[in-house]
Design an enzyme around this catalytic site. Structure first.
Site, PDB file in Angstrom:
ATOM      1  N   CYS A   7       0.839  -1.205   0.000  1.00 39.99           N
ATOM      2  CA  CYS A   7       0.000   0.000   0.000  1.00 39.99           C
ATOM      3  C   CYS A   7       0.876   1.258   0.000  1.00 39.99           C
ATOM      4  CB  CYS A   7      -0.916  -0.013   1.222  1.00 39.99           C
ATOM      5  SG  CYS A   7      -1.880   1.498   1.426  1.00 39.99           S
ATOM      6  N   CYS A  10       0.484   3.271   3.202  1.00 37.22           N
ATOM      7  CA  CYS A  10       1.219   2.664   4.315  1.00 37.22           C
ATOM      8  C   CYS A  10       2.692   3.029   4.223  1.00 37.22           C
ATOM      9  CB  CYS A  10       1.048   1.146   4.312  1.00 37.22           C
ATOM     10  SG  CYS A  10      -0.540   0.566   4.947  1.00 37.22           S
ATOM     11  N   ASP A  33      -1.505  16.289  -1.556  1.00 37.67           N
ATOM     12  CA  ASP A  33      -1.774  15.401  -2.681  1.00 37.67           C
ATOM     13  C   ASP A  33      -0.857  15.766  -3.852  1.00 37.67           C
ATOM     14  OD1 ASP A  33      -3.184  14.312  -5.137  1.00 37.67           O
ATOM     15  OD2 ASP A  33      -4.593  13.663  -3.593  1.00 37.67           O
ATOM     16  N   HIS A  49      -3.788   0.430   8.639  1.00 37.07           N
ATOM     17  CA  HIS A  49      -4.426   0.195   7.339  1.00 37.07           C
ATOM     18  C   HIS A  49      -5.888  -0.218   7.516  1.00 37.07           C
ATOM     19  CE1 HIS A  49      -4.363  -0.642   3.027  1.00 37.07           C
ATOM     20  NE2 HIS A  49      -5.236  -1.594   3.331  1.00 37.07           N
ATOM     21  N   ASN A  87     -13.809   8.718  -0.359  1.00 33.75           N
ATOM     22  CA  ASN A  87     -14.438   7.859  -1.352  1.00 33.75           C
ATOM     23  C   ASN A  87     -14.397   6.413  -0.876  1.00 33.75           C
ATOM     24  OD1 ASN A  87     -14.729  10.056  -3.196  1.00 33.75           O
ATOM     25  ND2 ASN A  87     -12.581   9.843  -3.706  1.00 33.75           N
ATOM     26  N   GLY A  93     -14.496   6.534  -7.050  1.00 37.40           N
ATOM     27  CA  GLY A  93     -13.244   7.199  -7.376  1.00 37.40           C
ATOM     28  C   GLY A  93     -12.102   6.901  -6.425  1.00 37.40           C
ATOM     29  N   HIS A  98      -6.918   2.459   0.821  1.00 28.50           N
ATOM     30  CA  HIS A  98      -6.521   2.738   2.202  1.00 28.50           C
ATOM     31  C   HIS A  98      -7.354   3.951   2.593  1.00 28.50           C
ATOM     32  CE1 HIS A  98      -3.195   3.064   5.404  1.00 28.50           C
ATOM     33  NE2 HIS A  98      -4.009   4.072   5.655  1.00 28.50           N
ATOM     34  N   HIS A 100      -8.745   7.282   3.509  1.00 34.28           N
ATOM     35  CA  HIS A 100      -8.153   8.614   3.513  1.00 34.28           C
ATOM     36  C   HIS A 100      -9.237   9.650   3.283  1.00 34.28           C
ATOM     37  CE1 HIS A 100      -8.000   7.265  -0.699  1.00 34.28           C
ATOM     38  NE2 HIS A 100      -8.020   8.541  -1.062  1.00 34.28           N
ATOM     39  N   HIS A 102      -9.824  13.603   1.870  1.00 33.88           N
ATOM     40  CA  HIS A 102      -9.321  14.739   1.108  1.00 33.88           C
ATOM     41  C   HIS A 102      -9.797  16.009   1.791  1.00 33.88           C
ATOM     42  CE1 HIS A 102      -8.521  12.251  -2.566  1.00 33.88           C
ATOM     43  NE2 HIS A 102      -9.451  11.502  -1.993  1.00 33.88           N
TER      44      HIS A 102
END
Length: 114
Positions: A7, A10, A33, A49, A87, A93, A98, A100, A102
């Site tokens: 990952c 990770c 990003d 994770h 997402n 998308g 993992h 996360h 935004h």
């Protein structure tokens, strides 16, 4: 700390891959990003994770994520507002499996989500 050796998030959380870290504590890491969708586009990622937002995530990790979002918004000067998106799955998308979040801002984002 991350358990998936394949990952990318990770590897970032474990500092195996460099990133522009905006915030970090023992539970989460937040970094800019590489393909920003807004003037400010920072990802908040738990160091453990979890595949996505539907996973069984411990309460202390959720609290750490919320704190990290606040810290990112303050560090990036998002006093006028920001958007937080997570997402779930390819159809939504999600490209890295993992969990996360935004954090997007730095300009008026409007009312539409897409």
């Amino acid at each position: 700390m991350c358990k998936d050796p394949d990952c990318i998030f990770c590897k970032i959380a474990d500092h195996e891959i460099p990133s522009t870290v905006v915030y970090e504590d023992d539970q989460v890491i937040a970094f800019d990003d590489l393909s920003p969708q807004a003037p400010v586009h920072t990802l908040v990622v738990p160091k453990a994770h979890y595949q996505d937002v539907t996973a069984d995530i411990p309460g202390e990790t959720l609290v750490a994520i919320t704190k990290a979002i606040r810290e990112v918004a303050a560090a990036k000067g998002l006093d006028d507002g920001f958007r937080v998106i997570s997402n779930k799955g390819e159809h939504a998308g999600q490209t890295v499996m993992h969990l996360h979040f935004h954090v997007l801002g730095g300009k008026p984002l409007g009312e539409g989500l897409i």
